[in-house]
Design an enzyme around this catalytic site. Structure first.
Site, PDB file in Angstrom:
ATOM      1  N   LYS A  81      15.620   7.015  11.124  1.00 59.16           N
ATOM      2  CA  LYS A  81      15.747   7.463   9.735  1.00 59.16           C
ATOM      3  C   LYS A  81      17.075   8.176   9.498  1.00 59.16           C
ATOM      4  O   LYS A  81      17.665   8.058   8.416  1.00 59.16           O
ATOM      5  CB  LYS A  81      14.571   8.377   9.367  1.00 59.16           C
ATOM      6  CG  LYS A  81      13.240   7.642   9.229  1.00 59.16           C
ATOM      7  CD  LYS A  81      13.276   6.593   8.122  1.00 59.16           C
ATOM      8  CE  LYS A  81      11.900   6.000   7.847  1.00 59.16           C
ATOM      9  NZ  LYS A  81      11.933   4.947   6.810  1.00 59.16           N
ATOM     10  N   ARG A 104       0.852  -1.194   0.000  1.00 60.68           N
ATOM     11  CA  ARG A 104       0.000   0.000   0.000  1.00 60.68           C
ATOM     12  C   ARG A 104       0.881   1.235   0.000  1.00 60.68           C
ATOM     13  O   ARG A 104       2.105   1.153   0.094  1.00 60.68           O
ATOM     14  CB  ARG A 104      -0.898  -0.007   1.237  1.00 60.68           C
ATOM     15  CG  ARG A 104      -0.158   0.047   2.547  1.00 60.68           C
ATOM     16  CD  ARG A 104      -1.093   0.203   3.735  1.00 60.68           C
ATOM     17  NE  ARG A 104      -0.333   0.434   4.952  1.00 60.68           N
ATOM     18  CZ  ARG A 104      -0.195  -0.433   5.940  1.00 60.68           C
ATOM     19  NH1 ARG A 104      -0.743  -1.627   5.840  1.00 60.68           N
ATOM     20  NH2 ARG A 104       0.501  -0.118   7.014  1.00 60.68           N
ATOM     21  N   TYR A 142      11.816   7.532  15.820  1.00 60.62           N
ATOM     22  CA  TYR A 142      11.639   7.352  14.372  1.00 60.62           C
ATOM     23  C   TYR A 142      12.631   8.247  13.624  1.00 60.62           C
ATOM     24  O   TYR A 142      13.286   7.809  12.669  1.00 60.62           O
ATOM     25  CB  TYR A 142      10.204   7.686  13.996  1.00 60.62           C
ATOM     26  CG  TYR A 142       9.920   7.686  12.520  1.00 60.62           C
ATOM     27  CD1 TYR A 142       9.800   6.494  11.804  1.00 60.62           C
ATOM     28  CD2 TYR A 142       9.750   8.885  11.818  1.00 60.62           C
ATOM     29  CE1 TYR A 142       9.528   6.489  10.439  1.00 60.62           C
ATOM     30  CE2 TYR A 142       9.476   8.890  10.466  1.00 60.62           C
ATOM     31  CZ  TYR A 142       9.360   7.697   9.775  1.00 60.62           C
ATOM     32  OH  TYR A 142       9.094   7.698   8.436  1.00 60.62           O
ATOM     33  N   THR A 195      -0.537   9.097   1.814  1.00 58.75           N
ATOM     34  CA  THR A 195      -0.764   7.658   1.935  1.00 58.75           C
ATOM     35  C   THR A 195      -1.949   7.412   2.857  1.00 58.75           C
ATOM     36  O   THR A 195      -2.336   8.287   3.640  1.00 58.75           O
ATOM     37  CB  THR A 195       0.470   6.958   2.512  1.00 58.75           C
ATOM     38  OG1 THR A 195       0.686   7.425   3.853  1.00 58.75           O
ATOM     39  CG2 THR A 195       1.718   7.249   1.683  1.00 58.75           C
ATOM     40  N   ASP A 250       9.172 -10.877   7.801  1.00 60.53           N
ATOM     41  CA  ASP A 250       9.522  -9.884   8.807  1.00 60.53           C
ATOM     42  C   ASP A 250      10.974  -9.493   8.576  1.00 60.53           C
ATOM     43  O   ASP A 250      11.896 -10.280   8.855  1.00 60.53           O
ATOM     44  CB  ASP A 250       9.330 -10.482  10.206  1.00 60.53           C
ATOM     45  CG  ASP A 250       9.705  -9.515  11.320  1.00 60.53           C
ATOM     46  OD1 ASP A 250      10.249  -8.432  11.020  1.00 60.53           O
ATOM     47  OD2 ASP A 250       9.466  -9.852  12.495  1.00 60.53           O
ATOM     48  N   ASN A 267      11.457   0.082   1.270  1.00 63.58           N
ATOM     49  CA  ASN A 267      10.456   1.028   1.745  1.00 63.58           C
ATOM     50  C   ASN A 267       9.880   0.646   3.106  1.00 63.58           C
ATOM     51  O   ASN A 267       9.282   1.471   3.787  1.00 63.58           O
ATOM     52  CB  ASN A 267       9.329   1.111   0.700  1.00 63.58           C
ATOM     53  CG  ASN A 267       8.132   1.897   1.180  1.00 63.58           C
ATOM     54  OD1 ASN A 267       8.182   3.113   1.289  1.00 63.58           O
ATOM     55  ND2 ASN A 267       7.036   1.190   1.476  1.00 63.58           N
TER      56      ASN A 267
END
Length: 274
Positions: free
Chosen positions: A183, A22, A179, A214, A79, A106
């Site tokens: 990144k 997705r 997060y 998204t 995973d 991604n």
């Protein structure tokens, strides 16, 4: 998006796109398929595409992309924080489609150990299990997946690797701090990998999107409707295709001598170095 949208410059190539069920992952897979590549559609869960209303199953996504673009696709579950799963994903892709020539990594996200966003999600209060989950899902999965794919690319002395970072990596922030740290780490790992793979003719680059439309982004926060326009200003939320177009450059002929780069796709939301 159909195969007539662009030249089939990747015809005969094999790509693996992780987190492709997705959102941006699917858009990257669609773009590569439109360019003629056969694509392995990776996801962690078969029903993942349905979680934010962007599809039904991973199998259905793979079938839809194959039909729309006239390429071969497979769906692969795994995973990517687990080395054994990564090995199986790479081996399955290679067996079913051929050696991986393009990797778009991604998979990731600001997701807690038990699902949803970490709560609390700041630099001090975030729970240890959520720190580990966010670091593993983003930074560890990048390192392990790129290692597995790069080893095979090195034997053939060719390949393209594209990691998907975030503009979160370049600015201190209280909310979503782990997060952002993950990144930032994967962004620098991309540069390190590019340096090591230079001699093997393997290009390694990172795309760092800003806010993008998204299903997960739109479904997990209040959205300023003034930023939902598509023309007239760059102070807006990007469409998935606006981000996916960068894959065409990094994976295609235009990117032959581009490596070790991080490209923000955020409409000049961040206008500073590094």
């Amino acid at each position: 998006m159909t195969s007539s949208d662009g030249a089939r410059t990747l015809k005969g190539k094999v790509a693996l796109v992780t987190g492709a069920g997705r959102g941006l992952g699917r858009a990257f897979a669609e773009k590569l398929a439109a360019m003629g590549a056969d694509v392995a559609i990776h996801g962690m869960r078969e029903n993942g595409p349905a979680e934010y209303g962007e599809g039904s199953t991973l199998t259905a996504v793979a079938e839809e992309i194959a039909k729309a673009h006239g390429v071969r696709t497979i769906r692969v579950l795994g995973d990517l924080t687990q080395g054994a799963d990564i090995t199986r994903v790479v081996e399955t892709t290679t067996r079913e489609l051929g050696p991986i020539e393009i990797l778009v990594h991604n998979a990731g996200g600001d997701i807690a150990a038990k699902g949803g966003k970490p709560d609390p999600n700041d630099a001090i209060g975030i729970k240890e299990e959520d720190v580990r989950a966010v670091l593993d899902r983003n930074l560890l999965s990048t390192i392990l997946t790129c290692q597995a794919v790069a080893q095979e690319m090195m034997k053939r002395r060719q390949g393209r690797i594209v990691t998907i970072g975030s503009v979160a990596a370049f600015k201190g922030r209280t909310n979503g701090s782990i997060y952002a740290v993950a990144k930032a780490g994967m962004t620098h790992y991309t540069r390190c990998l590019a340096d090591q793979l230079r001699a093997y003719d393997i290009n390694v680059n990172c795309i760092a999107p800003g806010d993008t439309r998204t299903g997960r982004f739109m479904g997990t926060r209040a959205v300023d409707q003034n930023r939902m326009v598509e023309t007239g200003t760059l102070d807006r939320i990007a469409t998935v295709d606006e981000v996916a177009r960068v894959v065409e450059m990094f994976a295609g002929p235009m990117g032959a001598f581009i490596s070790g780069q991080v490209l923000r796709v955020d409409g000049a939301g961040q206008c500073w170095a590094a």
